[in-house]
Scaffold this motif. Structure first.
Motif, PDB file in Angstrom:
ATOM      1  N   ALA A   1     -35.733 -36.294 -28.166  1.00 37.61           N
ATOM      2  CA  ALA A   1     -34.964 -37.680 -26.844  1.00 37.61           C
ATOM      3  C   ALA A   1     -33.257 -36.209 -26.989  1.00 37.61           C
TER       4      ALA A   1
ATOM      5  N   ARG B   1     -45.412 -37.308 -31.189  1.00 38.64           N
ATOM      6  CA  ARG B   1     -44.752 -36.913 -32.494  1.00 38.64           C
ATOM      7  C   ARG B   1     -45.019 -35.897 -31.616  1.00 38.64           C
TER       8      ARG B   1
ATOM      9  N   ASP C   1     -42.260 -38.388 -24.441  1.00 43.59           N
ATOM     10  CA  ASP C   1     -42.736 -39.503 -24.717  1.00 43.59           C
ATOM     11  C   ASP C   1     -42.533 -40.233 -26.427  1.00 43.59           C
ATOM     12  N   PRO C   2     -41.189 -39.779 -26.843  1.00 35.26           N
ATOM     13  CA  PRO C   2     -41.241 -39.495 -28.099  1.00 35.26           C
ATOM     14  C   PRO C   2     -41.473 -40.860 -29.319  1.00 35.26           C
ATOM     15  N   SER C   3     -41.282 -42.284 -28.084  1.00 29.98           N
ATOM     16  CA  SER C   3     -42.269 -43.140 -29.068  1.00 29.98           C
ATOM     17  C   SER C   3     -43.454 -43.480 -28.970  1.00 29.98           C
ATOM     18  N   ALA C   4     -44.517 -42.575 -28.444  1.00 27.94           N
ATOM     19  CA  ALA C   4     -45.179 -42.441 -28.095  1.00 27.94           C
ATOM     20  C   ALA C   4     -46.505 -40.842 -29.050  1.00 27.94           C
TER      21      ALA C   4
ATOM     22  N   ASP D   1     -46.285 -48.710 -21.447  1.00 29.09           N
ATOM     23  CA  ASP D   1     -45.783 -47.708 -22.374  1.00 29.09           C
ATOM     24  C   ASP D   1     -47.084 -46.573 -22.006  1.00 29.09           C
TER      25      ASP D   1
END
Lengths: 757, 218, 472
Positions: C274, C268, C263-266, C428
């Motif tokens: 992705a 690093r 989950d690159p949105s949450a 999320d």
């Protein structure tokens, strides 16, 4: 007192006659009966002279009647003679034929096996004033009149082992062996060393024994007889029998009485007749060389003339065997001819003297003659239907192979071997020297080079990219077999016989007989498979070349119905005998294979099978190929062929012996059920015998053992694991791994001297 | 510990058998042999090596593979569920019920089970003796082993995991083994019977009494 | 779907049987269940018994006996078999038998040829390499020869040194092995030969195949899965995203799964997560197309710390963790995704009815496997009676279990002590984690063992693990 003794003796003689004609009604016997009773009644009232006269008359009558009865003797009567407790036994021969003897390793029942007696004996010969004692090693079965511990002359494996041991001792001492066969058959037990394996060892050992061996057969029962009877000359008493199986056994197979059932006496009589077991029969067929005549109705211990005659014949034959291999060929022939003439003139050989010990060259000749003799036996019992043109071609081919092999292996190979051995030594010395000198330098280089050295792109690719792979094993991964059993065609489940013990689940037949190759995936039990499975899945595809396919199993004794049965087998299997011989390759290594097929008359071995086996062994030897015997199953020697079948035991074993002595690698693999004669000879003699899992290997089946020994036979008694534990076989192979294991065996066992690649 | 041998013997004598239900070992179509009816005598595996199977009780055919259901013990048929003949039975369905008359050894074991100190299975699992003791028991019989509190005696095998198990209870001789390594033992079922020294006399009395008083049927 | 002409034999037990029953009901398909004596109280047996007056429940001697299942299938007039997972799910022989036997049945799963092709480690690896799909560096065929093996091992050793791995590790495994059997690590290259010989002998004894594979040991990896679904007859192939199954007990047993895989949105990552997910998915689809994959399946990958993916194996079956992928995907025009229903539908020959474009992904899903085991004692299974099993009721939560809620339940000792499967959905990662903790806190699980001990479960372990999801 004397009368009583006489009456008793006559009564014994009468009992003997009665026993021999077992229940057959005869006026002669009744007459003797009456006369003997009459004599017993009248004798006490007579004076000595009258009594003697009466006794003499009675004895004359006995002799007369015995002479008349002699003409009526049937083969079965002879069997009864041979088994009768009043018949002479080995002890009588020791006492009456030899001038002195020492029993080796036995004193009545104090013996490792009282059924087998070994003795060192000597025969004294006088030539003028010179007296010579000529030593012989005497080996034989002792039936021991009524002594139960003798087991009726049925030798146990260790008894046979003792016999072999002392035959080897005779070889060391360079004295001839006199072997006496008085056995109904070998005692069927599998304990170490095991009846079959020991008989095989005996036959194998005797095949090339370097001293003269003379065998004399009284009761020659099957494998037990073969264990001591492989000889340069085989004599047979006129009232003896020599057979592959007892008439009762043959009748039981013919009549199929079922458990506990009895075979009618007439059938037994008939079988005895048809099996051609008498001395005359065997002489005619060539399996004995000479008949020793016995008095009417068979010799008994008081027939001293008979023993004298036996002694004379033994001397003559032993002399002849020695003479025939000694000295220069021309002299040999002359001497032999002279002796034959004097023998015909009735001269005895007590006063002449012939050396019995042989110089090495004569020993070689002796052994090769023995091999030739057996090679030539039973040839007419198998039908060779090979067309003439092909025969000529194969003779030519064989000759070429012999020349080629001689040249390639014997001459070139040896030279090359020497040179290369020398070169290797030199090379290894140099390498060692260089290694020592270079090590410090290398270390240094490594230390410097490490950081800068990069792996080549090629190397990385071998780790991450698809590699080449065309291994033949790949084809069989996941059970993709070249041949699938017919059992795989049925939509049904099959239960494993070990389900109760190992909890094996039922398998679907197409899986079991297809992919699993008939092996239970849980416990490894091997269900029987057709031999075709092995032909296609063990050897390289398309590498099979059959030969001698036209040698056909015959019916040499002309047994009733048997011809039709053979014809049926031929039709059903498409083969002409139970033995298929072919050349094949396994991972590129060429070899000669002999296969016994259970589908053809139970895989039994007769003259044709034996002949093919021998040809295979000889071909392997000629071509310097390894020789592999795959036994898909064998029930034993084909009894319908009688001694024609039995003689294959020594014949084939000798062929194997020749092959192995010449440097061949002989491997045997047993599958399903393998029993009796073949295991006890040419299969059991291999130093490398393997069993396919779940196979049974042994001498006699459980029913026969239980019947003969009276001991209960535990389940799985003949299983290969037991056979391995007993030391009979050398390993157990999984069917699916046979190709791999065999190929590895060829590479590991076949060294430079064993097999020729 | 006190108990009344006579009373127990009488109790067993009153019903000198146990009823055993033979159930379908797997699913399939069941058939029963002719002539099998209540009252018929049946036998268990026989022969010196128990190589001859017991009386045929039923046959269950599954995937065209008929399999025989044979009698595990000797006895007398009580009921045959003939109504199932020719129909599909599920695994575990009762097929035949028979009465097994207790043998002397079985009666002895029954009474001893009350007399001995029983060590119970703590959990449902498979149990084995630790190898050292297993060899002893296999070669010289269980009575060659004496146990003491805290001895490591068993291996408990559950869900492919094995844990050692210690014995707890009075010191004594291992007299009877009630489990086999082939089957699960339920929690609180006895694993072994131990005979403490002070009970030896009583136990021997049981053996003698059963030997003299119990008459085997058949 | 013309529902009643099909009758599906559910050749499994427990939680998956319950889920298959549910799927059958949703598709209006008839079904038959089997159970063993130990499972008489299991939820799947109850569900089958209570489904209607018709006989839908058959007792069998074992779930492992194919004959038993097929005999019942015939007796009950079943037309198809659903193997669930475990037991016969990846047994191509069973699939083949079901198809080829006299009374042929539909097998709910890929065709047996596909199962066989992807069930073999070597075959899968070679197939992957032939398509340029990355695999663990090492051999792709069995090695039999010791000299050759050592040479190969040294190359792998050097290869690792070159990548900057301080202490390279080499894996030696029996090529015919599986499930952790016949695998050993080599840390010291000089000891390689003895390990090789040991494995070879083991393989020869155990699998009748002496072949040995030699590979690099990838350390500290993440375990990634790609969910694939394909029509029968190898028509359309779609994927349902990725999952991360890195949290495992000892012995590599999965305990907690998260979708999506990264989950690159949450979080690093040290690499482009992705792009990695896209690449892995594309490779999986390519392979599926190549083998003409024709049902549900999972491509399993490991991802090294620096983001290099390697294909591990393909699971040709429905999995425990399918639910978590379903929770985060949405098929256009359908409310809620049931992958088991999709599997059955396609296996029975129905068309997919949608394309990849019709599948949308939203939110984060977490799946917990609630198991009676003791994390403090090496995850030893606990056996006893469950007195209360009461999960909280939330609209973001689905619980699948065969443990009855209205009566006590004795855990059978014959099977794994899995109790339930809980799937949590969140917008999320943060929300999903929070809800996960909420669920675990609210879950009521009570029980006692025969010796009186309190129930041991992995609930606390799962809770502690919930803190570290998707960190790498």
């Amino acid at each position: 007192m004397e009368t009583e003794k006489q009456v008793q003796r006559l009564n014994e003689r009468l009992t003997y006659i009665r026993d021999i004609f077992a229940g057959k009604d005869s006026g002669h016997i009744r007459l003797l009966d009456a006369k003997t009773a009459d004599y017993a009644q009248r004798a006490p009232g007579l004076n000595a002279r009258e009594r003697r006269a009466l006794a003499l008359a009675l004895e004359d009558l006995f002799a007369d009647v015995e002479n008349k009865l002699e003409a009526d003797l049937t083969p079965m009567d002879k069997v009864r003679i041979v088994r009768h407790p009043q018949r002479f036994c080995l002890r009588d021969i020791l006492e009456n034929v030899y001038d002195g003897y020492t029993e080796i390793g036995s004193m009545d029942d104090h013996s490792i096996d009282p059924a087998m007696v070994i003795a060192r004996g000597f025969i004294t010969r006088r030539r003028g004033k010179r007296v010579t004692n000529q030593s012989v090693m005497i080996v034989g079965h002792e039936k021991g009149r009524g002594e139960e511990f003798r087991n009726g002359g049925s030798a146990k494996p260790w008894g046979n082992a003792k016999a072999l041991h002392y035959m080897k001792v005779a070889e060391t001492e360079n004295i001839p062996v006199h072997a006496y066969v008085f056995t109904p058959g070998s005692y069927p037990i599998e304990d170490t060393p095991g009846a079959a394996q020991q008989i095989a060892a005996n036959i194998y050992g005797m095949a090339s024994l370097r001293v003269p061996v003379i065998a004399v057969i009284s009761e020659g029962g099957s494998g037990g007889a073969e264990a001591v009877a492989l000889a340069d000359r085989r004599l047979m008493f006129s009232h003896g029998y020599y057979s592959v199986i007892s008439p009762e056994g043959a009748a039981a197979i013919e009549g199929k009485p079922g458990p506990g059932g009895r075979v009618p006496a007439e059938l037994v009589e008939q079988c005895a007749l048809r099996m051609k077991i008498t001395a005359e029969d065997n002489l005619r067929m060539g399996y004995v060389d000479q008949i020793i005549p016995e008095p009417d109705l068979g010799a008994r211990p008081y027939h001293y003339d008979f023993f004298r005659g036996l002694r004379r014949e033994l001397l003559r034959v032993t002399d002849e065997v020695s003479i025939s291999v000694r000295g220069l060929p021309l002299f040999r022939a002359l001497r032999l001819r002279g002796r034959r003439r004097s023998a015909a003139a009735g001269r005895d050989f007590e006063s002449s003297y012939v050396r019995w010990n042989l110089p090495p060259s004569a020993q070689m000749r002796l052994v090769s003659r023995r091999h030739l003799k057996f090679r030539g036996l039973s040839l007419s019992a198998a039908l060779d239907r090979t067309p003439l043109s092909r025969r000529i071609a194969s003779v030519w081919q064989e000759a070429c192979w012999i020349i080629y092999s001689r040249f390639r292996h014997d001459m070139l190979q040896k030279r090359r071997q020497k040179v290369s051995e020398y070169m290797e030594e030199v090379k290894s010395d140099w390498t060692l020297f260089f290694e020592r000198a270079l090590t410090p330098l290398r270390k240094l280089a490594a230390w410097f080079g490490r950081a800068s050295e990069r792996m080549s792109v090629e190397t990385v690719r071998t780790l991450t990219e698809l590699s080449e792979w065309n291994d033949t094993q790949e084809n069989q991964r996941g059970g993709r077999w070249a041949y699938i059993s017919a059992g795989a065609g049925e939509d049904r489940a099959v239960s494993c016989p070990n389900a109760g013990i190992h909890g094996c689940l039922d398998q679907w037949a197409p899986d079991l007989y297809g992919e699993f190759a008939g092996v239970c995936p849980n416990c490894g039990h091997h269900f029987p498979m057709e031999y075709q499975w092995y032909l296609h899945n063990v050897f390289d595809a398309g590498s099979l070349v059959e030969f001698a396919a036209d040698v056909e199993a015959g019916n040499p004794l002309g047994m009733e119905d048997f011809g039709a049965k053979l014809e049926a087998s031929r039709k059903r299997t498409g083969h002409k005998s139970a033995c298929m011989v072919f050349e094949a390759r396994i991972k590129g290594v060429r070899l000669v294979v002999a296969m016994l097929m259970a589908d053809f008359r139970g895989g039994t071995v007769g003259a044709a099978e034996g002949e093919k086996f021998i040809r295979a062994a000889e071909r392997a030897g000629r071509m310097r190929f390894p020789f592999f015997a795959y036994v898909h199953g064998t029930a034993g020697i084909r009894i319908q062929e009688g001694t024609n079948g039995l003689i294959q035991m020594p014949r084939c074993t000798m062929a194997v012996r020749r092959y192995i002595d010449a440097g061949g690698l002989y491997i045997v693999c047993y599958d399903t059920n393998s029993y009796a004669g073949p295991v006890a000879s040419f299969l059991g003699c291999s130093p490398y015998q393997f069993g396919i899992r779940s196979a049974n290997v042994g001498f006699a089946g459980p029913a026969v053992i239980a019947e003969t020994t009276g001991l209960p036979v535990p389940p799985h008694y003949h299983n290969v694991y037991k056979a391995l534990a007993r030391g009979h076989i050398q390993g157990i192979w999984d069917r699916r791994e046979l190709r791999f294991n065999l190929s590895r065996a060829l590479l590991t066992m076949g060294g430079r001297n064993l097999y020729y690649r | 510990m006190m108990f009344n041998i006579s009373a127990m013997l009488e109790e067993i004598k009153a019903s000198p058998y146990e009823e055993i239900a033979v159930r379908a070992p797997h699913s399939g179509f069941a058939t029963f042999p002719d002539g099998l009816a209540p009252g018929a005598a049946v036998s268990g595996p026989a022969g010196e090596f128990r190589e001859k199977p017991g009386t045929l009780l039923a046959c269950i055919e599954r995937e065209r593979n008929p399999r025989a259901v044979t009698c595990p013990e000797r006895g007398e048929i009580v009921a045959v569920h003939r109504e199932l003949h020719g129909s599909f039975v599920e695994a575990g369905t009762e097929l035949v019920r028979f009465r097994h008359f207790l043998s002397r050894g079985e009666v002895e074991a029954r009474i001893l089970k009350k007399a001995l100190h029983l060590f119970l299975a703590p959990e449902r699992a498979r149990y084995y003796f630790i190898p050292a003791q297993d060899i002893k028991i296999k070669t010289a019989g269980p009575r060659s082993v004496s146990v003491r509190e805290g001895d490591e005696l068993f291996i408990m095998s559950r869900m492919k995991r094995e844990t050692p198990l210690r014995y707890s209870g009075p010191e004594g001789i291992l007299y009877a083994v009630y489990f086999s390594h082939a089957a699960d033992v339920d929690a609180r079922d006895p694993l072994i019977g131990v005979c403490p020294p002070d009970l030896v006399e009583q136990v021997e009395e049981v053996v003698v009494r059963v030997r003299t008083e119990w008459k085997e049927k058949f | 779907m013309s529902g009643k002409q099909h009758r599906i034999l559910i050749a499994n037990r427990g939680e998956i049987a319950v889920r298959i029953i549910r799927a059958c009901r949703a598709l209006d398909l008839d079904f038959v269940c089997v159970y063993t004596v130990e499972d008489a109280e299991s939820g799947h047996a109850h569900a089958a018994a209570e489904a209607g007056p018709e006989k839908r429940l058959y007792r069998v001697s074992s779930y492992h006996d194919a004959n038993e299942l097929l005999a019942v299938a015939d007796a009950a007039g079943a037309t198809a078999v659903h193997p669930g997972y475990g037991f016969f799910a990846e047994d191509y022989r069973f699939a083949r038998r079901v198809r080829q036997r006299g009374r042929s049945l539909d097998f709910i799963g890929p065709s047996w040829e596909v199962i066989r092709a992807l069930g073999d480690k070597i075959n899968t690896k070679r197939l992957a390499r032939s398509l340029g799909v990355p695999t663990v560096p090492g051999s792709d065929k069995p090695i039999y020869d010791e000299m050759e093996a050592e040479k190969f091992a040294r190359t792998i050793y050097e290869f690792q040194l070159q990548q900057g791995i301080e202490r390279p590790v080499i894996l030696v495994k029996a090529s015919a092995g599986g499930g952790g059997m016949g695998i050993e690590e080599v840390h010291d290259i000089d000891l390689f030969r003895s390990v090789f010989r040991r494995i070879r002998n083991y393989a020869s004894r155990q699998f009748k195949d002496e072949g040995v594979l030699i590979e690099q040991r990838i350390r500290d990896f993440n375990h990634l899965e790609v969910q694939i679904l394909a029509e029968r007859g190898a028509g359309r192939i779609v994927h349902f995203g990725t999952r991360n199954c890195s949290i495992q007990s000892t012995g590599l047993q999965k305990r907690l799964e998260v979708a999506p895989g990264f989950d690159p949105s949450a979080v690093r990552y040290r690499f482009d997560a992705a792009a990695l997910l896209a690449k892995v998915t594309e490779h999986s689809l390519a392979m599926a197309r190549e083998v003409r994959y024709d049902n549900i399946g999972t491509w399993e990958w490991i991802v090294s710390r620096d983001g290099a993916p390697f294909l591990m194996e393909v699971n040709t079956r429905i999995q425990v963790e399918n639910g978590v992928s379903a929770a985060v995907s949405r098929i256009r025009g359908k409310d809620g995704t049931d992958l088991i229903a999709e599997q059955i539908r396609t296996a029975l020959g129905e068309e997919l009815g949608y394309d990849q474009d019709d599948i949308g992904f939203e939110g984060v899903g977490i799946e917990y496997r609630i198991i009676a085991e003791d994390p403090d004692r090496n995850f030893t299974p606990w056996v006893g009676r469950i007195e209360t099993f009461r999960p909280p009721e939330r609209d973001w939560l689905s619980v699948y279990t065969h443990v009855p809620s209205d009566r006590p339940y004795d855990i059978p000792t014959e099977f794994d002590p899995n109790l339930a499967l809980a799937i949590i959905r969140g917008r999320d990662l943060e929300e999903a984690e929070a809800r996960g903790r909420e669920f675990l806190d609210a879950l009521v699980l009570e029980g006692t063992s025969p010796s009186g001990d309190k129930i041991r479960s992995n609930v606390a372990f799962l809770r502690s693990m919930t803190e570290h999801i998707l960190m790498f």
